[in-house]
Design an enzyme around this catalytic site. Structure first.
Site, short mmCIF file in Angstrom:
data_model
loop_
_atom_site.label_atom_id
_atom_site.label_comp_id
_atom_site.label_asym_id
_atom_site.label_seq_id
_atom_site.Cartn_x
_atom_site.Cartn_y
_atom_site.Cartn_z
N HIS A 1 -42.30 76.40 -2.21
CA HIS A 1 -41.19 75.59 -2.18
C HIS A 1 -41.46 74.07 -2.63
CE1 HIS A 1 -38.69 78.99 0.08
NE2 HIS A 1 -38.68 79.02 -1.07
N CYS B 1 -48.98 84.68 1.56
CA CYS B 1 -50.25 84.04 2.38
C CYS B 1 -50.82 85.17 3.38
CB CYS B 1 -49.33 82.68 2.89
SG CYS B 1 -50.61 82.37 4.38
N SER C 1 -39.12 75.41 4.99
CA SER C 1 -38.97 75.48 6.22
C SER C 1 -39.84 74.51 7.03
CB SER C 1 -39.16 77.01 6.63
OG SER C 1 -38.88 77.09 8.03
N GLU D 1 -39.34 84.50 3.70
CA GLU D 1 -40.53 84.91 4.43
C GLU D 1 -39.66 85.97 5.60
OE1 GLU D 1 -43.66 83.87 8.14
OE2 GLU D 1 -43.22 82.28 6.70
#
Length: 316
Positions: A46, A101, A229, A131
């Site tokens: 992001h 990740c 986030s 996520e």
């Protein structure tokens, strides 16, 4: 004209984490191996600056797998995807690389293990975040229940209060999550938690650095994207830690200089998907306007490194 003195506290660690660094490398190596275009489902990380840079090199960003041609490689973003996405890519016989990740993958594995043991999952996270969608999509519908606040814990309807486990989004506020976990354990005393904290080391370290310097700052800027986030959580952490003014900026051109009028000290940090070049840009902007003294506030050192998938390390 004499410049006003300003102390700029620079957080360490800040910016790129190992998972973000790995995801960007995956796109770059895929372009080197297969040539352009390479498709990426969702923003790889992001940050608009990063995404635009990869787009200039030949990456094409799409929202869904159906937007990708079957004869070009596709990469899944660092945030993770529901299990149905790689399954569909395999069905279409597409070449795909998963840039999730490894710390997010760890949460996926935890959820799957609890499901195999017959436990229903509760996920602490933000609705609609990639996520959260990816983690909830690891299990059949209804097997993962989302809670965002302590109030949600009081109303969540579970199948069996004695057969529950919980996981968390990796980029949450430590303090917020702790309160939700306490509420879960109070209502469901037998709920099973992670063996190790789900919130990732990078999120934790960046929040701790902000807590350390916020009380000494008249203002604090977080370099990061509005859809990041972990970057938004840093703004919240700064305010809670006593900083009178905290703001998220994508780059130096977004700084509201009028809001900073009269300050003598400022903190600067960056979310885990913000590159160092944007942090340098912000520092330079302050040096142009103020007689700036830069002091680093180091609360941790990071040496984590994640390998890229084997398919990219093998010759074409």
């Amino acid at each position: 004209m004499t410049k006003t003195p300003l102390t700029l506290y620079l957080a360490a660690p800040r910016g790129f984490c190992a998972g973000v660094d790995r995801a960007i490398k995956i796109v770059e190596m895929a372009l080197e191996k297969w040539g352009a275009p390479v498709y990426v489902r969702h923003e790889i990380v992001h940050n608009r600056f990063v995404v635009d840079g990869l787009r200039d090199k030949g990456a094409v960003f799409v929202e869904e797998l159906e937007d990708c041609p079957p004869d070009r490689p596709v990469i899944f973003s660092a945030h993770g995807v529901p299990r149905a996405v790689p399954a569909e890519a395999a069905r279409r016989e597409m070449v795909y690389v998963d840039a999730t990740c490894p710390l997010v993958s760890k949460v996926h594995i935890e959820a799957a293990r609890h499901h195999e043991n017959g436990l229903q999952m509760i996920m602490i996270g933000h609705a609609g975040h990639p996520e959260t969608i990816g983690t909830m999509g690891q299990l059949p519908e209804g097997e993962v229940l989302l809670v965002e606040t302590e109030a949600d814990v009081e109303t969540v309807e579970v199948r069996d209060p004695d057969r529950l486990a919980f996981v968390t989004q990796t980029t949450l506020s430590l303090d917020d999550t702790a309160g939700i976990v306490r509420a879960l354990r109070a209502r469901f005393p037998s709920i099973v938690g992670p063996h190790k904290e789900d919130i990732c080391y990078a999120t934790t370290n960046r929040q701790e650095a902000v807590k350390a310097m916020a009380p000494d700052c008249d203002a604090l800027l977080v370099v990061g994207a509005p859809n990041s986030s972990n970057s938004k959580r840093l703004v919240e952490v700064a305010k809670r830690a006593g900083c009178p003014y905290a703001q998220l900026v994508q780059r130096a051109s977004d700084i509201d200089w009028r809001a900073l009028d009269g300050i003598a000290s400022i903190g600067v940090t960056a979310g885990a998907s913000a590159p160092e070049v944007l942090i340098d840009e912000v520092i330079e902007a302050f040096c142009e306007r103020y007689d700036t003294t830069v002091e680093t506030v180091e609360t941790a050192r990071e040496d984590v490194e994640f390998k890229v998938p084997r398919v990219l390390r093998e010759p074409a």
